[in-house]
Design an enzyme around this catalytic site. Structure first.
Site, PDB file in Angstrom:
ATOM      1  N   LEU A 353       0.756  -1.208   0.073  1.00 22.86           N
ATOM      2  CA  LEU A 353      -0.184   0.024  -0.056  1.00 22.86           C
ATOM      3  C   LEU A 353       0.741   1.393   0.185  1.00 22.86           C
ATOM      4  O   LEU A 353       2.016   1.106   0.321  1.00 22.86           O
ATOM      5  CB  LEU A 353      -0.772  -0.107   1.344  1.00 22.86           C
ATOM      6  CG  LEU A 353      -1.721  -1.279   1.330  1.00 22.86           C
ATOM      7  CD1 LEU A 353      -2.746  -0.808   2.500  1.00 22.86           C
ATOM      8  CD2 LEU A 353      -2.638  -1.523   0.317  1.00 22.86           C
ATOM      9  N   CYS A 354       0.274   2.238  -0.454  1.00 24.82           N
ATOM     10  CA  CYS A 354       1.037   3.577  -0.530  1.00 24.82           C
ATOM     11  C   CYS A 354       0.629   4.367   0.790  1.00 24.82           C
ATOM     12  O   CYS A 354       0.349   5.547   0.576  1.00 24.82           O
ATOM     13  CB  CYS A 354       0.692   4.349  -1.593  1.00 24.82           C
ATOM     14  SG  CYS A 354       0.910   3.217  -3.194  1.00 24.82           S
ATOM     15  N   THR A 355       0.853   3.935   1.904  1.00 24.68           N
ATOM     16  CA  THR A 355       0.756   4.538   2.978  1.00 24.68           C
ATOM     17  C   THR A 355       1.889   3.922   4.330  1.00 24.68           C
ATOM     18  O   THR A 355       1.777   2.843   4.093  1.00 24.68           O
ATOM     19  CB  THR A 355      -0.809   4.500   3.592  1.00 24.68           C
ATOM     20  OG1 THR A 355      -0.741   4.698   5.100  1.00 24.68           O
ATOM     21  CG2 THR A 355      -1.056   3.057   3.317  1.00 24.68           C
ATOM     22  N   LEU A 393      -6.413   0.117  -2.515  1.00 21.72           N
ATOM     23  CA  LEU A 393      -5.599   0.057  -3.625  1.00 21.72           C
ATOM     24  C   LEU A 393      -6.150  -0.898  -4.380  1.00 21.72           C
ATOM     25  O   LEU A 393      -5.488  -1.823  -5.461  1.00 21.72           O
ATOM     26  CB  LEU A 393      -4.166  -0.078  -3.293  1.00 21.72           C
ATOM     27  CG  LEU A 393      -3.322   0.703  -3.222  1.00 21.72           C
ATOM     28  CD1 LEU A 393      -3.656   1.671  -1.994  1.00 21.72           C
ATOM     29  CD2 LEU A 393      -1.998   0.667  -3.372  1.00 21.72           C
TER      30      LEU A 393
END
Ligand SMILES: *Cc1c(COP(=O)(O)O)cnc(C)c1O
Length: 440
Positions: A353-355, A393
């Site tokens: 994930l982009c977190t 996502l």
């Protein structure tokens, strides 16, 4: 990292029962959840043989609603506690009969209530007087009679649960005083019979004395209520919420001490109320240890002094390991055979994930990792995919597989691209008139 006692899980780093993680990963791809049938049965049998025999058990599907797991659990003589229409239908598909099922949960829809009445389930556990009235209307329409229980928010609370559900202002249950008053007006509900009371105090309880104290309080509340009734309650559901350890310093609940403390309370209650069955409902305690989450290391890199192992499934599949409030490590191992004289390193185990919250292991000491290695997160059978942001996502649900000896059965297909996209095909809405205000 602290050394977790994996022996107690009967799962070790190479295989789950007689199937190696490596073969599983090759066969179905990662990430996935694998469950050990033997472990599940073992944990259930241990629970049932240790606890006082008067105690009946229900499985809370919320912890893991997979139909095949519910089936194994039900076959061990455990009923079902469900909180949604889908959970209700799952319990039926898994072989439970309506008489084995109670339906709990705030905000039940009319169609859920109607289905409960239609089936004549063991009890609808009502969470408000408004809901009780809707249930009465529903039963009256079909001319049927339905058993119900009051979910009570008691005046006492549990200090020792990690997540307290009662004794405070809560959307769950009905305040004790309101229930006591309602007992005088049961004739307002001619199609309903009061079958029981239900108190669920909280979850992740690891102390025997907490379970014993709670039970003492609940049984004395039950005594108080029964004294006001002309018929005995057919059951008292004392909740559950027994925990299992995840983090360093947490200990297993002492089941023997719990059973010993409960025995005299239960014996005395049963002596006075021989027709009332005692029920404990458990989710986590039954399924947590049987499950392991398996994910593959896709990339390894270092950033400002820390080493990151980036995996193909992270918090999107296992939200609990990422921690909502506190971030502590679940028991994590590198899966597969260990080679000699490997040196270890501390890894940040992250997902795709982009977190930055996508961290399922913080500074976990593992033998040196390579891209392609499998990572296992143990004690993961409860509140896995169903309590995780699997759509973040657009990854979708991970696969699930049930292992029984040397056989592996896929019990959930992973959600792929085509499923995710298919749900989004635009469709015109047939707009209806808004004169009817109540949303069903
Ligand atoms: C969540 C829940 C359970 C199960 O809790 P565990 O901690 O998993 O045992 C049981 N009863 C009710 C009403 C619940 O909401």
């Amino acid at each position: 990292m602290h050394q977790f006692n994996f022996e107690t899980t009967a799962l070790h780093a190479q295989q789950i029962e007689e199937v190696t993680y490596l073969r599983l990963a090759k066969s179905i791809g990662t990430p996935f959840y694998a469950y050990s049938c033997a472990q599940l049965k073992h944990d259930l049998q241990k629970l049932m043989s240790t606890m006082p025999e008067e105690l009946n058990f229900l499985y809370s599907l919320k912890a893991n609603p997979n139909m095949s797991l519910v089936n194994v659990i039900h076959q061990q003589g455990v009923g079902c506690e469900v909180c949604s229409l889908t959970e209700l239908e799952t319990a039926l598909c898994a072989g439970a009969s309506a008489r084995d099922i109670i339906f709990v949960g705030p905000g039940k829809s009319d169609s859920e209530l109607a289905r409960c009445v239609d089936l004549g389930i063991k009890a609808v556990v009502v969470e408000s007087l408004g809901e009780l009235q809707r249930l009465e209307t529903m039963a009256a329409q079909t001319g049927k009679s339905q058993a119900f229980a009051f979910r009570i928010n008691p005046n006492f609370t549990s200090e020792k649960a990690r997540l307290v559900m009662s004794g405070k202002p809560r959307q769950f249950g009905i305040d004790e005083d309101v229930v006591i008053n309602a007992l005088n007006h049961l004739d307002r509900y001619p199609h309903l019979t009061l079958a029981g009371i239900h108190v669920y105090l909280g979850t992740r309880i690891l102390l025997a004395e907490a379970v014993i104290d709670n039970t003492r309080n609940i049984l004395s509340l039950a005594e108080h209520i029964e004294a006001k009734l002309s018929h005995p309650l057919s059951f008292v559901d004392i909740g559950g919420g027994l925990g299992i350890p995840y983090y360093p310093k947490e200990q297993f609940l002492d089941l023997d001490a719990t059973a010993q403390g409960l025995a005299p309370l239960i014996t005395q209650f049963q002596a006075n109320h021989p027709d009332t069955r005692l029920i404990m409902e458990l989710g986590r305690y039954i399924v947590a240890r049987a499950g392991i989450f398996v994910t593959t290391v896709r990339d390894i890199k270092s950033s400002k002094g820390k080493t990151f192992a980036i995996c193909d499934g992270g918090s999107n599949c296992h939200g609990a390991a990422a921690g909502i409030a506190i971030r502590k490590n679940f028991p994590i191992k590198r899966l597969g055979a260990a080679s000699d004289a490997e040196h270890s390193e501390d890894y940040m185990i992250t997902g795709p994930l982009c977190t930055p919250t996508d961290l399922i292991g913080n500074a976990v000491t593992l033998p040196q990792l390579q891209v392609g290695d499998l990572i296992g997160v143990f004690h993961s059978g409860a509140y896995g995919p169903t309590a995780s942001p699997v759509n973040f996502l657009s990854f979708g649900q991970p696969a699930e597989v049930l292992i029984d000896g040397d056989t592996a059965i896929q019990i959930r297909q992973p959600e792929h691209l085509k499923h995710v996209l298919a749900q989004q095909l635009p469709m015109p809405v047939q707009l209806v008139s808004a004169t009817h205000s109540a949303v069903k």
